[in-house]
Design an enzyme around this catalytic site. Structure first.
Site, PDB file in Angstrom:
ATOM      1  N   GLU A 159       0.836  -1.194   0.000  1.00 23.92           N
ATOM      2  CA  GLU A 159       0.000   0.000   0.000  1.00 23.92           C
ATOM      3  C   GLU A 159       0.873   1.246   0.000  1.00 23.92           C
ATOM      4  O   GLU A 159       2.006   1.218   0.480  1.00 23.92           O
ATOM      5  CB  GLU A 159      -0.900   0.032   1.245  1.00 23.92           C
ATOM      6  CG  GLU A 159      -1.946  -1.057   1.282  1.00 23.92           C
ATOM      7  CD  GLU A 159      -2.737  -1.044   2.569  1.00 23.92           C
ATOM      8  OE1 GLU A 159      -3.827  -1.647   2.579  1.00 23.92           O
ATOM      9  OE2 GLU A 159      -2.270  -0.439   3.563  1.00 23.92           O
ATOM     10  N   ARG A 252     -12.661 -10.300  14.608  1.00 24.81           N
ATOM     11  CA  ARG A 252     -12.507 -10.804  15.977  1.00 24.81           C
ATOM     12  C   ARG A 252     -12.713  -9.649  16.942  1.00 24.81           C
ATOM     13  O   ARG A 252     -12.851  -8.495  16.535  1.00 24.81           O
ATOM     14  CB  ARG A 252     -11.102 -11.382  16.184  1.00 24.81           C
ATOM     15  CG  ARG A 252      -9.984 -10.388  15.873  1.00 24.81           C
ATOM     16  CD  ARG A 252      -8.614 -10.927  16.169  1.00 24.81           C
ATOM     17  NE  ARG A 252      -7.553 -10.108  15.626  1.00 24.81           N
ATOM     18  CZ  ARG A 252      -7.061  -9.020  16.175  1.00 24.81           C
ATOM     19  NH1 ARG A 252      -7.565  -8.584  17.312  1.00 24.81           N
ATOM     20  NH2 ARG A 252      -6.074  -8.342  15.618  1.00 24.81           N
TER      21      ARG A 252
END
Length: 659
Positions: A159, A252
């Site tokens: 990125e 999560r």
């Protein structure tokens, strides 16, 4: 504590916590019908979630399909591009061709600096910022290796690296009926090595308009997914332009979820269990009109040395004493006196969470909690965290992910003589008291007696394991037959500044009891306790614990409640010669400071190296560390790749070339 505990294998994660079959077998053995994966190891592993489901056990988390679609960073970007194109993405490469040559080509196309990220991971593992072409291949190889060891996959995405941004995430919750809610945002911009250090909510950088836009984007994404359970949509935010970009969706519960619980009054783990049981969140009603109250901050107390590039540390906790009398303070931890911080797991010891009506009060409350938390025996980041709380830029809320580097001088300021003096005097009083209590022979001889009247007693200490920072304290006991308090005249000074001085400080030691040195399974159990004294009329409290390795090899851990952090003082043996105490330069820098695994030999035996050339890379506490040469010379390697070594093991030598 759990009602039942089951042994699942060796401490090495691959043989225990990363072995899904063992975990499923324990569920069957215990008669459990649900499994909560926590927030590490296999919590974002779709194959494990699928296995749990096929074994007839409820997986407390999103479906395997959702984890596959969004848990992998590359898959997430492809899903958003196809199903939620309105959510902005960071420019980058997330293709299937993972050859080093293709990754190098794509990084050059994106333009430097770039960020390499483990596709399957999180927590800063397998993440590297690269600023120039010359370092690219080396960093790709390192990131791939770290990602494979931590997550079982060496796939990377690349990125564009934004150097001045904030890290803001949104807590989301979904159920089996298509309902998706957000529970506001958290700011996680204070980071080291791309890992969060401090988290807070609400974010100082987010106003109501921006909050609505970011939370709507997170909810939209999770609705498209049909997401179930807890999740966190992470974004990077350009505070100047108010533009944000999708970073990842963690499938999560996050480490920092307690700050959300603090301002919302919700129990997120309870909500996870309810969703897994099939509860309809809309019918439950608790997420429809959440009344957010005040401000919450969390810090991660870790066994690491911030002044040594945050390298992890191991050791035995000789005293753990959390604060119990400050309102709005919470500790999440699993340690106690005698707990061992090993090489096998993450360096985090505890999370400290505070909740207060305002951000300013939360910062003050956290500073108070940190300064009164006692943890002795292991090097931690306690002083560093306290420095952040006292930092004007942090207190103002105007910071970004570059905060630590921009404020480096203030956050890493060296301790002054005045700051260390009290702790050194306290260590002297502690050692003197133990010697008097344990004296067997000549008990009736005054403790002030000595052969040479003009030579006052003295002790010398190495401060915080830095051989270049040594202090000497001189003292003279003043007999006082009327009371139990002990009177001293004392002086402490840096060894390099030592000169013959008077003893200007009047010190009173009040009655204290530190127990007895006793044999134990890990050697001699040293004394410890609360020491109360006054120095020049100022009453002070210290908690002190000792590590006894030999009769003249002792280390004192001193927590100063005024300074708010501990100091490690290693006693210098006066009987040891200078030659014996100074190790050969070719050995000392290359001895393992902690148990570790040898990852890669970078300079085999016979290699000629220059100063700061890499010799080998090691792994400890899931962190890769490179050992660099201290000077020019020829290498003799003493270890092999994949070898497990204990602390204080000779790794290699670098012999100077005679010219």
């Amino acid at each position: 504590m759990a009602d039942e505990a089951y042994h699942i294998g060796a401490s090495v994660a691959a043989e225990s916590y990363l072995d899904g079959d063992k975990l499923i077998a324990v569920c069957h053995r215990a008669g459990a019908d649900a499994l909560h994966p926590g927030y590490g190891f296999l919590s974002e592993n779709a194959d494990f979630a699928q296995k749990v489901k096929e074994a007839g056990i409820n997986f407390i988390g999103p479906t395997p399909e959702s984890i596959r679609a969004i848990g992998d960073k590359i898959a997430a970007k492809l899903f958003i591009t196809e199903h939620a194109p309105s959510i902005p993405l960071i420019p980058g490469y997330n293709g299937h061709d993972q050859s080093i040559e293709r990754l190098e080509k794509e990084a050059s196309r994106i333009d430097f600096p770039v960020l390499l990220k483990a596709s399957a991971g999180g927590g800063g593992r397998g993440m590297r910022a690269v600023y120039e072409t010359g370092k690219l291949r080396e960093e790709i190889e390192t990131a791939k290796g770290e990602a494979l060891r931590s997550f079982g996959s060496d796939n990377l995405l690349i990125e564009k690296y934004f150097e001045s941004i904030r890290h803001v995430e949104v807590q989301i919750f979904g159920d089996k009926y298509g309902n998706v809610y957000h529970i506001n945002e958290r700011d996680c911009s204070v980071q080291r090595r791309h890992q969060k250090v401090i988290e807070e909510t609400p974010s100082p950088a987010v106003d109501e308009t921006l909050r609505e836009a970011m939370t709507n984007a997170a909810v939209e994404l999770c609705r498209k997914l049909g997401y179930e359970g807890a999740g966190t949509a992470e974004f990077i935010l350009d505070e100047k332009t108010k533009k944000f970009y999708f970073l990842e969706l963690n499938t999560r519960l996050q480490v920092e979820h307690p700050v959300t619980e603090a301002i919302s009054g919700l129990d997120l783990v309870e909500l996870q269990i309810l969703v897994a049981q099939g509860v309809n969140l809309k019918q439950l009603g608790v997420l429809d009109n959440v009344q957010f109250q005040g401000h919450s901050i969390e810090v991660r107390l870790c066994a690491e040395d911030p002044e040594n590039d945050f390298s992890p540390r191991t050791g035995l906790i000789r005293k753990w004493s959390p604060v119990t009398d400050i309102p709005g303070v919470r500790y999440d931890t699993g340690v106690e006196d005698g707990s061992e911080i090993s090489v096998f797991y993450d360096s985090m010891i505890a999370k400290i969470i505070v909740h207060a009506p305002t951000r300013a009060e939360a910062v003050r409350r956290m500073a108070g909690a940190l300064s009164r938390t006692v943890i002795l025996g292991v090097t931690t980041n306690q002083k560093f965290l306290l420095s952040i709380m006292n930092n004007p830029r942090f207190q103002s809320g105007t910071f970004d992910t570059n905060f630590i580097s921009l404020e480096h001088a203030q956050l890493f300021s060296r301790r002054t003589v005045e700051q260390l003096q009290s702790s050194i005097i306290a260590a002297m009083l502690f050692e003197w008291s133990i010697q008097i209590d344990q004296r067997v022979n000549l008990r009736n001889v005054q403790s002030n007696w000595r052969n040479i009247k003009w030579k006052v007693p003295s002790k010398k200490y190495v401060v915080n394991n830095d051989q270049d920072t040594q202090f000497q304290v001189e003292y003279e006991f003043q007999p006082n037959l009327k009371g139990s308090n002990k009177q001293f005249q004392s002086a402490a000074a840096a060894e390099k500044d030592k000169q013959k001085v008077e003893l200007p400080l009047h010190v009173t030691l009040y009655e204290s009891h530190f127990g007895q040195q006793t044999p134990g399974p890990q050697g001699i159990q040293g004394c410890s306790g609360l020491l109360r004294c006054s120095i020049e009329g100022s009453q002070r409290y210290f908690y002190i614990a000792e590590d006894v390795r030999d009769i003249n090899e002792k280390t004192y851990f001193v927590h100063d409640f005024v300074q708010g952090y501990p100091v490690t003082l290693e006693k210098v043996d006066r009987l040891k010669s200078t030659a014996a105490s100074s190790e050969d330069d070719r050995v000392t820098p290359y001895t393992s400071s902690m148990p570790c695994r040898i990852l890669k030999i970078l300079a085999p035996t016979g290699t000629t190296v220059k100063k700061n050339d890499p010799l080998l890379s090691i792994e400890s506490m899931k962190t890769e560390i490179k050992v660099l040469s201290r000077h020019e010379g020829v290498v003799t390697m003493r270890v092999e790749e994949n070898q497990l070594v204990d602390a204080r093991v000779l790794l290699c030598q670098v012999d100077e070339v005679k010219k």
